[in-house]
Structure formats: structure tokens, C-alpha cells
Design a protein around this motif. Structure first.
Motif, PDB file in Angstrom:
ATOM      1  N   THR A  32       9.762  53.486 -26.203  1.00 15.91           N
ATOM      2  CA  THR A  32      10.590  54.172 -27.200  1.00 15.91           C
ATOM      3  C   THR A  32       9.680  54.831 -28.251  1.00 15.91           C
ATOM      4  OG1 THR A  32      10.767  52.205 -28.580  1.00 15.91           O
ATOM      5  CG2 THR A  32      12.464  52.509 -26.896  1.00 15.91           C
TER       6      THR A  32
ATOM      7  N   ASN B  67      26.308  53.550 -32.766  1.00 15.43           N
ATOM      8  CA  ASN B  67      25.654  54.526 -31.887  1.00 15.43           C
ATOM      9  C   ASN B  67      26.292  55.910 -32.016  1.00 15.43           C
ATOM     10  OD1 ASN B  67      23.806  52.728 -30.917  1.00 15.43           O
ATOM     11  ND2 ASN B  67      24.921  52.251 -29.057  1.00 15.43           N
ATOM     12  N   LYS B  77      19.689  60.734 -29.339  1.00 10.14           N
ATOM     13  CA  LYS B  77      20.375  59.734 -28.541  1.00 10.14           C
ATOM     14  C   LYS B  77      19.650  58.401 -28.733  1.00 10.14           C
ATOM     15  CE  LYS B  77      22.206  59.064 -23.936  1.00 10.14           C
ATOM     16  NZ  LYS B  77      21.817  59.000 -22.555  1.00 10.14           N
ATOM     17  N   GLU B  78      20.404  57.333 -28.798  1.00  8.26           N
ATOM     18  CA  GLU B  78      19.788  56.013 -28.987  1.00  8.26           C
ATOM     19  C   GLU B  78      18.962  55.639 -27.752  1.00  8.26           C
ATOM     20  OE1 GLU B  78      22.997  56.518 -28.544  1.00  8.26           O
ATOM     21  OE2 GLU B  78      23.618  55.262 -26.879  1.00  8.26           O
ATOM     22  N   GLY B  80      17.836  54.067 -24.490  1.00  6.72           N
ATOM     23  CA  GLY B  80      18.679  53.419 -23.475  1.00  6.72           C
ATOM     24  C   GLY B  80      18.023  52.229 -22.816  1.00  6.72           C
TER      25      GLY B  80
END
Lengths: 74, 148
Positions: A32, B67, B77-78, B80
Motif C-alpha cells: 500500500t 469507505n 480508492k481504499e 483492497g
């Protein structure tokens, strides 16, 4: 304040590679954006596997990206 | 502030609010003095089970709403998936929560040894569960902000 002894040149290398964004690097190495932020801040020492993936993303040997510093912790 | 930090803060606040609201709702329903042991145990059993159920449902709903709001406000977008940093932080949060809960559990058992009323034991046990949950969120927030 640096938390660990492993430093890196990721921020500079991103800019040297067509100003690659943190998100682009994160997508390339499969983590991330938060992890790239933590690495650049020196808040996290990556696993050996992630270090190799980052090295591969920049097409450089691992020691050109990461270095060990004895006096980092204060 | 990153997604994970915001999410930790939202989880922390929602945990506190859900617990506070639930306690305010349930404590006035405590069986009156002189109630039988079976009635008291039924009350405490229901207290814990319903609290867990409400917490799980509320956290799922809050997570979905968070979210949606995150996507609308940031245009991002968060994530995944969870990566190695997420997993290490998650483990540390679990460790903190576990230690706190075990400490609370031992205190609760201690209250029985000291012949304290039953409600003291359950109060300690429930407070330990709550504090364990809160400490897990705080641990996550701390490590996402300060690193590991």
C-alpha cells in the motif's frame, strides 16, 4: 526521529525515475502507499523480499537503495 | 493523514461511542436487588453477547460508510489488501489487546477470590474487553503514525 537503522534512497530514486509517485511504486512492488510513506520516512525496515522487489522496480542492486547506519537511533 | 490512520481513528471513536451508548441503554435494565442468580447470569450473558453482535454489525456498517466517504472526499480508492506492514501492525495491536484482556481477566478472577459481588467480576471483564479493543485501535494508530 529515525526508528530503525536501515535507511534508503527511495524518495530520490522515485524522482529520478520520471517522478514516479508513491502509489505507482506501491503498485509495482505490491504494497500500500502507506508502506512506501513509512519507508521514505525511515519508520519501517522492509522485509528482505520487499527490499528485493523495490530494487527490481528501480532496476538497481539492493545496496544502491538501502544502507545500514550505525548512528541513526537517537 | 493516510487511509489506515483515518480508519484507526474512526474505529477508535466508534468503539467508544458504541460501548458508551450500549452501557447507557443496558445498565438501567440491571435486575433489581434480590434477583435470583439465574436472572443475574442471564442478564450478564445477554449483555456480553448482544454487545458483541451490535459491535460487529456497527463496525461493518461504519466501515462501509467510512469507505464511501473516503472515496468521495479524496477521490482515492481504499487499499483492497493488507501488506506486510499492515500485518505486523495488526499483530502488535492484537498482542496489546490480548495482554490487556488477560490482565482484566485475572483481575476479574481475583475479584471472585476476594469474594466480591458477581457484578464486580462482570464489570471488570467487560471493561477489560472494552479497553483491549480501544488499546488495539490506539496501537494501530500509533504504529501507522510513528512506524515500527
Amino acid at each position: 526521529m529515525r526508528n530503525n537503522l536501515v535507511g534508503n534512497h527511495i524518495r530520490r530514486l522515485r524522482f529520478d525515475h520520471d517522478e514516479m509517485t508513491q502509489q505507482q511504486l506501491a503498485d509495482k512492488v505490491g504494497v500500500t502507499r502507506q508502506t512506501i510513506v513509512a519507508l521514505e520516512k525511515g519508520n519501517y525496515s522492509p522485509s528482505l523480499e520487499l527490499a528485493f522487489r523495490i530494487a527490481r522496480a528501480f532496476s538497481l542492486p539492493i545496496e544502491s537503495i538501502f544502507y545500514y547506519e550505525e548512528n541513526a537511533k537517537k | 493523514m493516510t487511509y489506515q490512520e483515518k480508519r484507526s481513528i474512526v474505529t477508535l471513536i466508534s468503539t467508544i461511542l458504541i460501548f458508551a451508548a450500549y452501557c447507557l441503554y443496558m445498565y438501567p435494565r440491571y435486575p433489581e436487588q434480590g434477583a435470583e442468580l439465574s436472572e443475574l447470569l442471564h442478564y450478564w450473558g445477554a449483555f456480553v453477547l448482544v454487545l458483541m453482535l451490535i459491535s460487529i454489525i456497527a463496525h461493518i456498517v461504519i466501515s462501509i460508510v467510512f469507505n464511501i466517504i473516503y472515496r468521495m472526499t479524496t477521490g482515492e480508492k481504499e487499499p483492497g489488501f493488507t501488506d506486510e506492514l499492515d500485518r505486523i501492525i495488526e499483530l502488535r495491536a492484537h498482542r496489546t489487546s490480548f495482554l490487556l484482556f488477560i490482565l482484566g481477566f485475572l483481575c476479574a478472577m481475583g475479584s471472585l477470590v476476594l469474594e466480591q459481588p458477581l457484578y464486580i467480576m462482570f464489570d471488570i471483564l467487560i471493561a477489560a474487553g472494552f479497553l483491549a479493543d480501544v488499546s488495539g485501535s490506539i496501537t494501530k494508530l500509533y504504529h501507522y503514525r510513528r512506524g515500527i
